[in-house]
Each structure stands twice: as structure tokens, then as C-alpha cells.
Scaffold this motif. Sequence first.
Motif, PDB file in Angstrom:
ATOM      1  N   PRO A 190       0.813  -1.336   0.001  1.00 37.66           N
ATOM      2  CA  PRO A 190       0.139   0.129  -0.103  1.00 37.66           C
ATOM      3  C   PRO A 190       0.687   1.102  -0.124  1.00 37.66           C
ATOM      4  N   PHE A 191       0.743   2.321  -0.913  1.00 32.53           N
ATOM      5  CA  PHE A 191       1.390   3.237  -0.932  1.00 32.53           C
ATOM      6  C   PHE A 191       0.555   4.483  -0.195  1.00 32.53           C
ATOM      7  N   PRO A 192       1.253   5.547   0.304  1.00 35.05           N
ATOM      8  CA  PRO A 192       0.550   6.618   1.197  1.00 35.05           C
ATOM      9  C   PRO A 192      -0.602   7.267   0.418  1.00 35.05           C
ATOM     10  N   ALA A 193      -1.742   7.513   0.961  1.00 38.09           N
ATOM     11  CA  ALA A 193      -2.685   8.271  -0.020  1.00 38.09           C
ATOM     12  C   ALA A 193      -2.420   9.648  -0.062  1.00 38.09           C
ATOM     13  N   ILE A 236       7.666  14.272  -3.735  1.00 39.26           N
ATOM     14  CA  ILE A 236       7.197  14.088  -5.135  1.00 39.26           C
ATOM     15  C   ILE A 236       6.615  15.315  -5.991  1.00 39.26           C
ATOM     16  N   THR A 237       5.797  15.806  -5.197  1.00 39.08           N
ATOM     17  CA  THR A 237       4.983  17.241  -5.901  1.00 39.08           C
ATOM     18  C   THR A 237       5.892  18.372  -6.218  1.00 39.08           C
ATOM     19  N   GLN A 259       0.496   7.704  -5.202  1.00 35.99           N
ATOM     20  CA  GLN A 259       0.089   6.496  -5.814  1.00 35.99           C
ATOM     21  C   GLN A 259       0.210   6.587  -7.508  1.00 35.99           C
ATOM     22  N   ALA A 260      -0.349   7.715  -7.906  1.00 35.45           N
ATOM     23  CA  ALA A 260      -0.122   7.964  -9.438  1.00 35.45           C
ATOM     24  C   ALA A 260       1.308   8.277  -9.763  1.00 35.45           C
ATOM     25  N   PHE A 261       2.251   8.723  -8.789  1.00 33.95           N
ATOM     26  CA  PHE A 261       3.716   8.872  -9.114  1.00 33.95           C
ATOM     27  C   PHE A 261       4.375   7.405  -9.411  1.00 33.95           C
ATOM     28  N   LYS A 292       2.934   6.054 -12.887  1.00 30.33           N
ATOM     29  CA  LYS A 292       2.925   6.504 -14.087  1.00 30.33           C
ATOM     30  C   LYS A 292       4.592   7.001 -14.243  1.00 30.33           C
ATOM     31  N   ILE A 293       5.374   7.174 -13.272  1.00 32.18           N
ATOM     32  CA  ILE A 293       6.860   7.489 -13.276  1.00 32.18           C
ATOM     33  C   ILE A 293       7.835   6.326 -12.915  1.00 32.18           C
ATOM     34  N   TRP A 294       7.678   6.000 -11.563  1.00 32.11           N
ATOM     35  CA  TRP A 294       8.562   5.026 -10.873  1.00 32.11           C
ATOM     36  C   TRP A 294       8.637   3.830 -11.511  1.00 32.11           C
ATOM     37  N   TRP A 295       7.431   3.170 -11.510  1.00 26.31           N
ATOM     38  CA  TRP A 295       7.400   1.929 -12.441  1.00 26.31           C
ATOM     39  C   TRP A 295       7.819   1.901 -13.808  1.00 26.31           C
ATOM     40  N   PRO A 296       7.348   2.611 -14.623  1.00 26.79           N
ATOM     41  CA  PRO A 296       8.051   2.460 -15.702  1.00 26.79           C
ATOM     42  C   PRO A 296       9.435   2.731 -15.953  1.00 26.79           C
TER      43      PRO A 296
END
Length: 603
Positions: free
Chosen positions: A259-262, A268-269, A277-279, A282-286
Amino acid sequence: MRQRLYFVWVGTAIILLALVGVIQVMRVDGFYKLFPARGQEVAPIKTMSTDQIPSGQEVHVTLVTDKEDPILNNIAQALTYAKVPFSYRTPLEAMNVTPSPYHILVITDNILPYEATERFVKQGGRLFVAQRFTDKRWNSLVGIEENNGYFENNAYGIEIQKPLFPGYETIVDTQGSIPNSMMDVTLSNQAELYMTAENIPMLWTHEYEKGKVVYWNATFLVTKFTRGLITQSMGLATPQFVSGQVATKVMFIDDFPAPFPAGFTDVITKDYDMTTQAFFEKIWWPDMKRIAEEAGLLYTNMFIGTYRNDDMVTSEQLISDMRHQMIFFGRDSQRRGDELGYHGYNHQPLVTSREPMDTELQYIPWRDQQHMESSIIKAKQLFSYYFPDEILRSYVPPSNVLNETGIHALKQAMPTIQVIGSLYDGGDGKGVFEQEFEGDAFYKDLFHFPRISSGYGQAPFEMLAITDAVANFGMFSHFIHPDDLLDIDRAHKAGWKPMRKGLTELMYHMNHMYPYLREYQAFYAAEKMKQYSKANLYVHYSEDQITISGKGLVNPCDVFVRVEKGTLVEGKFAGYHVTKYMDGLYHVQVTKPLISIPVKEVK
């Protein structure tokens, strides 16, 4: 007309019902059970053997002691990993060793009679001094012109004066990570200097009559991060020297999926206008997949069910809460051939209050083994729900803390676990589970596969640890966390872009410097290490050739060959492939169980 209309309505209704059914199946995850992701098939390790016994001399290392000696024990482990033959002998027994260019006596003090030792070396034997000692009678034998005794304070760091193995670099140690008690010495003109510390001679060789001495003016060969230095400097003693390489690289990602923090996170910002979660989606895993593709990596991803510090979350809740993480990250990871392993039901180490654990970690000990097993079963149900055709084989303990109760709980509740990956060097951490690469003493199907290094960017000391493990036996075992980015200390307030750059550069360095290391998931790497460990590697030496043979050798079999005089011809030949790494040092990949490598005379 009415009949035709009736059939149209009935057909439409059936199609709509079928569509609703498909949507419902997908909504309740039935789709993923019908079409489960499949990980990479685990093929057996290929081996090769021969019963032929070649002729020639063999290297043998004698560790001389009459008491428990931690430096000699560390050398023994280094030689075991490198598959170099050795034995322990008392001083009296050691004096019966026949002088030979391939017989090495190893000492940590003046335990041997000087006259007998001097005669051994003079007649062609080899002497390896693994810890400095002051005895002026030995000066001329070991290459010391003048000895002024011990320095009052430690010297720190290492300075490379002559290359020993690719990757070792000068380290200016301002953190006190590499201390050594050293002697104030001036070397003779015949000594060949390889390393210094604060300009003090640390490692040198000295030819004496027909023999040779390798001398360490140091005290740090007791540590694990010197085993590669031990192996490679041992090779300086003999005319030719072969050491084994398991040729393996493994990358663990702990706490993933998890679970990633909500919401949003400042680190990140400041670079990306998106939620945490979006980071990661869309960024880290790719980026991580791109790094893996470029570097030829397979990840071993260790999932966590919840970050709650109790065991109140049911398996149904875990399945619901982890749905997106398991489907989005877990399935994608499996598609690319990664291994999905077990990190924990939660992030509480599997220890009880009766077992050691650093209180500063603020973890809550488990009540007993039964509660551990109950939580493990719930995590297993979570995994099986999304990956019904897969098996959990590897386990990494949270914060690398583990003890006997936890191991018993694991094997009872999740008997498919065959690999535990904690730390190779646990430092002074209380309760840290420090390991060697070896089978478990109690569970015969359990193998310990520790991680040697960690992090996205590497400081000089960490690079020393990485290089040293490769120099010792060709192992790169590394781990990172996705949430390293969210931790101020681990991320150094840097943000993702410099962390990504650091990991990219590390993997480029590994591929550029050691291209023969092959990528594996943790379980398959452990299988290879098991076979490598039990294989018999035989090396026979003569003036003009080196013969390598064995039984149960991993195919291909990788070795480093060091030659004092002469050269090996580079290229691909029948049964082996030679690559020059530096003057006198060659990597050889062997594909037949018996080969002979010519040693060309330098004219």
C-alpha cells in the motif's frame, strides 16, 4: 413478423445478460482467475562433469593456527566461495608442507619459527601474511627495509597504487568506515606495492630467493568486505591462480507491491504534479522497467499486505485493499519474468519479545509463533487469490530482522518458502539476521541468500562492498525500496530524478565492468548458488598450460585466471572463451567439463 421480432428481443437480451456477466466477472476479479499472470518457468540448472584426472600441480592454501582465529576463518570463507582448496594446520604440521610455488602458508602473526619459514620461502614456497606483526628478524624476508613499530592511531581508507581487480578504487575515508592499525614501515626496493592507506604501505609482494611473500600491513581482513581483496591478493602469490565465479546478479525490491500512502508527498510534488500512488504508477514503475530492460535485470519483488502494526486485518480485507496493487504492479511484474516473493503480512519482523530487536525501530514483537502463522496464512491467501498458479518461494524479513521463531512460523505456515534473503553484513544492528550464502542447518530445503548492498546511489564504501563480492565469487545481490524516495535519510532530500540517475549509473557500471554476470530471480539464483557450492572444481597448473575440470560444474562455468608471467590468448575456443580484464588477469567462461588453456610465453 412477430416471431422474428421475438427472436431479436431474445437475442438482444442474451447478449446484454452475457455482457453484464462479463462485467461482473471482471468486477469481482474472476477475469484474473480465468487468465492468471504466469511468472517465468524455472528451468533446472545445467551442469557438466568429467571423470578424467588431468596432470599438473594444484594450489593448496594452508591456514596456520593453534587457536580460534577470526581472520583465518574469514579467509577460509573467502576461499570456500572462490573454490580455492585450503586446510587448517597447526604450526608443527605446517612445517611439513613441501615448498612449492603452489603451496601457500597463511599466518596472522609470527606463529611459525622464523628459520623454518625463511627456508620454506627460499626453496620456492609462498607466504601470505594476513595481519601485520612486528618482529625485526622477519624484515628482510617480507620486504621491509625499516620497521618503526605500530602507529599510535588507526589509518583510514585505501589508496590503489597498482590495479588488483577491476572496480577497486581509492577511498578517502572521512567516516571511519575502513580503519586499520598499521606499522610504520619503509619497504625494500624489491617490494612491489599495490595499496596504501594515508600513504602508509598496506599491501605488497616481495620475491625472496625462489619464493614469494604477500604482506598485508593491516588488521581489517576480518571483515566480510575484504574477502575479494583476500582472494585476489592470494592470487599474487603463485605463478598462476584460478578462482571461481558464480556470475550472478539479483535485484530485490522490498515493500513492493505494497500500500502506498494516500494523497500527496512534498518530495514528489516538487517535481511531479500528482499523488503518491499516481507517481509510482506513471513514473517510478515505468522508469524501473526501463532500467531493467537496459541493464538486463530481473526483479525479485517482495510484497507487503498492510502497514498496520497488528494482525486484525482479515484475508478478505487484504484481498480488497491490495486489489489494485496486485493487479497493476504484481501482474505486470510477473509478465516481464520477475519473481514475486513474500515480505510480510505487515511490516512487523517475525520475532517475539524473548528475541533481540532494536527498540529504536519501534516495532511490536509478536505474541507467539501461532499468531505469526495465522498472519502468514492470511498473506498466503491474498497472494493465491490473485496468482492462483504461482508459488511463493522467497522471503525477505522486514528491516532484515528475524529469529528462530519466525523461521519456524514461515516453514509451518508457508512451507513453499525455500529462500531467505536478509543481510550479508549486518553491522552492529540488534536482531539483524546476518547470513552467508549457504543451506539452513535445520531446514534442508531452505537456502540463505543474503543481500550485499542497497540503495539507488552508492557511496564509496558501498561500492567497495559491491566490488569485493564480485572479486570474491562473482555475486551482485542488491536491494531497494520504492519508499526510499519518501524517506528523508534514504533519499537525502534529493527527489526521484537524481535517485533514478544513481541507479541507472550503478547498473551501467555493473554491466560495463562485469558483463559476464547473468540476471536471475532470487529463487533461481539460490538454485545456481547451491549447485555452484557443491560442485567440484579442479585446476592443474604447468608452465605452459592451465587445465580446468570438474564434477557437477554449473554450465557455463565462470572463473578468473591470474598469471604472473606469460599471457592467455583472448577469444572463443573449443570449450572456453577468454577475455582480458587487465595485465595478468583474465575472465574465462568454460562450457566443457575438461579444458586446457595454453599460457603463452612473453618474449
